[in-house]
Write an enzyme that holds these catalytic residues in place. Structure first.
Site, PDB file in Angstrom:
ATOM      1  N   HIS A 170       5.857  -4.156 -43.333  1.00 37.22           N
ATOM      2  CA  HIS A 170       4.442  -3.215 -43.502  1.00 37.22           C
ATOM      3  C   HIS A 170       4.567  -1.562 -43.032  1.00 37.22           C
ATOM      4  CE1 HIS A 170       1.631  -6.740 -44.213  1.00 37.22           C
ATOM      5  NE2 HIS A 170       2.580  -7.258 -43.854  1.00 37.22           N
ATOM      6  N   ASP A 366       3.569   6.759 -42.790  1.00 36.40           N
ATOM      7  CA  ASP A 366       2.897   5.399 -42.606  1.00 36.40           C
ATOM      8  C   ASP A 366       3.193   4.625 -43.717  1.00 36.40           C
ATOM      9  OD1 ASP A 366       0.929   3.725 -41.477  1.00 36.40           O
ATOM     10  OD2 ASP A 366      -0.773   5.257 -41.727  1.00 36.40           O
TER      11      ASP A 366
END
Length: 486
Positions: A170, A366
């Site tokens: 992730h 991110d």
């Protein structure tokens, strides 16, 4: 565009074989307020069952033989694992969050590697493997999530587990020259290569992984691909229309004294670029731009990993910056920055997002950033806000109609805030419609179906007797062109 809620198609058709078995460090139990993108996404993706979700219970145990706790919610069963107290701190705070997290977010300067922390990380993964192996059925498909559990598949194979095993990262996958700062980087790559399918958020992450494998001559035993994660769009639209959201929106708007709102919602983390964002907002206040002094900036930042020194540092920095900026620019009737360290339920956050003319999502790095997508889904179609998005968020590969910025360029971010605040209605609507069409085309259900269909249809590894026996030999990973299309 009609945004009426539509039923999501099921992840599995009736008659499909076997359960989906999720494994992650923590689980999202029913009724809990979740602040992490992983927990929210998986809870939304797995609501069709039957499924098993195994993760840490949140409790420490000195007795490793303590049985798993089972919780059932409809067709979804949770298996909760206690972890040895002696190992947990080194596994979680030590290796996972003071080595892997900063390294994978390109912050080599914050990596604090200790061999004993790595050994504890491996021991905890073996504990997960032993617990999971006892729960598996022959036709289960295992889906492992995130950096805490990278060695888990290899541990399962050593126990003789032959089920299909997929892994999804992730967070970002760093390039080889960053990864090489980790003394055990080759072992980590070898563990990643033990999955039937290894998935990443973006094509850049996938390319970094394949490049690293090629550099070390490691042949992937399975396939790899990019699977950008989505959100449950219709659930977010429904939240934004709820009475709870409408009340939150009304009350927030009423508190603004006629000014407009810019909002940021981020876990309190150095990767989110919050100090840079605060400074960029101050540049905006000082710019003399038409909207300067006409926006209130609300930053919601729930604390996390409070025992990690770097997180304590960023919290102190933000408190100092908020005080400094408000001290210089506040008026008796107006405080420029509202800084809140708290979590809110999804409907309340949706109301806050809907009230905001500008959404600020400017991480330094991110994996995806689901808040960017949640902000868009919560907007009112007749008067949508504008998303200002970091080019270093994985979401920037998809959300190209947002205002894409370099978060290190404070003047550019300040300018983007003014452009967003002054953007004409028609342009805002056109951008929002294009973005929403993309969100709906790749929602969380599509993400999960795409990954699981690819995992189930690809070649299968065979495990046993402490070794990995790969599927029939194929080309090295660098030649696996189009193994899993994005």
């Amino acid at each position: 565009m009609n945004i009426d809620a539509r039923p999501r198609p099921p992840l599995r058709e009736r008659g499909d074989r076997g359960r989906i078995v999720l494994v992650s460090n923590r689980v999202a139990l029913p009724g809990e307020t979740q602040t992490g993108g992983l927990a929210v996404a998986l809870a939304a993706a797995m609501d069709d069952g039957p499924a098993l979700w195994l993760g840490w219970s949140g409790r420490m145990a000195s007795d490793a033989r303590r049985p798993l706790e089972s919780v059932r919610d409809g067709r979804l069963e949770y298996a909760l694992l206690d972890l040895p107290a002696d190992d947990f701190d080194a596994y979680y705070h030590g290796f996972a969050n003071r080595v892997l997290w900063p390294l994978f977010h390109y912050r080599i300067d914050l990596v604090d590697y200790h061999r004993e922390h790595h050994e504890a990380w491996l021991r905890v993964n073996r504990r997960f493997a032993e617990a999971l192996a006892g729960q598996l059925r022959a036709d289960d498909t295992v889906w492992i999530h995130d950096y805490h559990l990278i060695p888990l598949a290899r541990c399962l194979r050593e126990l003789g587990v032959s089920n299909r095993i997929g892994f999804f990262l992730h967070i970002p996958m760093p390039p080889p020259d960053v990864l090489h700062a980790l003394p055990v980087h080759r072992d980590l790559l070898d563990a990643l290569a033990c999955h039937d399918l290894t998935g990443f958020q973006t094509r850049t992450d996938l390319d970094n992984y394949r490049h690293a494998l090629r550099q070390h001559g490691i042949a992937s035993r399975g396939h790899s691909g990019a699977f950008p994660i989505g959100i449950d769009v219709e659930a977010l639209v429904s939240h934004a229309r709820s009475e709870q959201a409408q009340r939150a929106e009304r009350e927030l708007r009423a508190s603004l004294s006629g000014r407009r709102l810019a909002i940021g919602v981020d876990r309190l983390d150095y990767s989110k670029g919050l100090p840079e964002r605060f400074r960029a907002f101050e540049r905006h206040l000082e710019s003399g731009a038409p909207s300067a002094g006409q926006l209130t900036y609300l930053q919601i930042a729930p604390p996390s990993r409070t025992r990690v020194p770097e997180y304590q540092d960023v919290r102190r920095e933000l408190e100092g910056l908020a005080g400094h900026i408000n001290g210089r620019h506040a008026k008796p009737e107006w405080t420029p920055i509202r800084y809140i360290n708290d979590s809110f339920p999804q409907p309340v956050l949706a109301g806050f997002h809907r009230a905001a003319a500008v959404g600020l999502v400017t991480p330094l790095r991110d994996g995806m950033n689901l808040v960017a997508k949640e902000y868009l889904a919560a907007q009112a179609p007749q008067d949508p806000g504008v998303l200002v998005l970091s080019r270093f968020a994985g979401a920037a590969e998809e959300l190209t109609e947002a205002l894409i910025v370099n978060p290190h360029d404070l003047d550019a971010v300040a300018e983007a805030i003014d452009i967003a605040a002054g953007m004409p209605l028609r342009e805002r609507q056109d951008r929002w419609h294009a973005l929403m069409a993309r969100l709906r085309g790749n929602d969380v259900g599509h993400w999960a179906r795409h990954f699981l269909d690819t995992l189930r249809s690809g070649p299968r590894l065979r495990g046993g007797a402490g070794a990995i026996t790969p599927a029939p030999p194929g080309p090295r990973v660098g030649a696996l062109a189009g193994a899993t299309p994005q």
